[in-house]
Design an enzyme around this catalytic site. Structure first.
Site, mmCIF file in Angstrom:
data_model
loop_
_atom_site.group_PDB
_atom_site.id
_atom_site.type_symbol
_atom_site.label_atom_id
_atom_site.label_comp_id
_atom_site.label_asym_id
_atom_site.label_seq_id
_atom_site.Cartn_x
_atom_site.Cartn_y
_atom_site.Cartn_z
ATOM 1 C CD GLN A 89 43.208 15.103 32.314
ATOM 2 O OE1 GLN A 89 43.437 16.252 32.692
ATOM 3 N NE2 GLN A 89 42.113 14.520 32.195
ATOM 4 C CB CYS A 95 42.438 16.454 35.639
ATOM 5 S SG CYS A 95 40.766 16.001 36.766
ATOM 6 C CG HIS A 181 40.054 20.043 34.620
ATOM 7 N ND1 HIS A 181 40.748 18.793 34.495
ATOM 8 C CD2 HIS A 181 41.121 21.106 34.341
ATOM 9 C CE1 HIS A 181 41.927 19.124 33.919
ATOM 10 N NE2 HIS A 181 42.119 20.286 33.865
ATOM 11 C CG ASP A 196 44.313 22.803 32.444
ATOM 12 O OD1 ASP A 196 44.059 21.515 32.522
ATOM 13 O OD2 ASP A 196 43.198 23.607 32.454
#
Length: 259
Positions: A89, A95, A181, A196
């Site tokens: 990201q 996100c 997040h 992630d």
């Protein structure tokens, strides 16, 4: 420096409509709330479930644990399935979109072809980034960083994200700065992965059997992804910070009436 996107709300209806605007058939798969980490709430999640998405506040403690986790993996190594779809990201506040892409990108090929409309954003995005584009003479899967750049340069997703972020019940912060997040958990090749885009690599947490400490049926409806992902979240995120209550969870699962 990329633009700062307006953050998405952790609202399953909003994210389902957003996914549908990208090309996902919401009559087959949709996002739903996981109301609690208790067994009664996990039992309410429709099955099969294909991804769990957590939203949590980034804090000094969680950042320190992430650094320790990275050091441990770099020291000891880990196995990562070849077919796992993982991207970085680079766009601030993207996100939610990255978690959605991780969830859809790790569906089985047969299910993906069933639920993703041809000629949609999702179809093109994954065709290009997985190296499946017909125009590519030498198809090659993009690196996680290259996928992030592809997303960053795509004006269509920017506009669709903006439309989705305007929905929901919560007002976006005026400066678009947030420490909440999104993180996605998927089951690939029998292992639960934490995906992630802020991390250097995906995290393999092991099989549902090893996480839950009990045998798990092998058929697709009983993989225990939801239970295993929540167990990982409790151990890695919630128990180290017992005073923190700002966790929310949603699942990508069978839509009501589809099974």
């Amino acid at each position: 420096m990329p633009d700062i996107w307006t953050p998405l709300e952790s609202n399953p209806d909003v994210i389902t409509e957003y996914a549908a605007s990208l090309g996902l058939d919401k009559n087959i798969l949709s996002f739903c709330d996981i109301l609690s980490t208790e067994e009664w709430a996990l039992d309410m999640v429709p099955r099969p479930a294909h991804a769990v998405v957590m939203v949590y506040p980034i804090k000094d403690g969680s950042e320190a644990r992430s650094s320790a986790q990275r050091a441990r993996v770099e020291k000891d190594g880990q196995e990562v399935a070849d077919e796992l779809y993982y991207m970085k990201q680079t766009v601030p506040n993207a996100c939610g979109t990255v978690a959605l892409l991780h969830a859809v990108g790790n569906l089985s090929p047969d299910l993906f072809n069933t639920v993703v409309a041809k000629d949609s954003f999702l179809a093109k995005f994954f065709s290009d980034t997985k190296g499946e584009a017909a125009a590519n003479a030498s198809p090659q899967k993009m690196s996680p960083a290259a996928i992030a750049q592809y997303l960053e340069e795509d004006n269509a997703i920017d506009a669709l994200h903006s439309a989705a972020s305007a929905q929901g019940q919560s007002a976006a912060p005026e400066d678009n700065l947030t420490n909440n997040h999104f993180v996605c958990f998927c089951l690939v090749r029998g292992c639960v992965y934490e995906l992630d885009g802020r991390k250097e690599f995906p995290i393999n947490h092991g099989s549902p059997e090893s996480i839950l400490g009990q045998p798990v049926a092998a058929d697709g409806d009983n993989t225990k992804l939801v239970e295993a992902a929540i167990a990982v979240i409790q151990k890695e995120f919630m128990q180290p910070d017992p005073e923190e209550l700002r966790f929310t969870f949603i699942a990508l699962a069978a839509a009501a009436g589809s099974v």
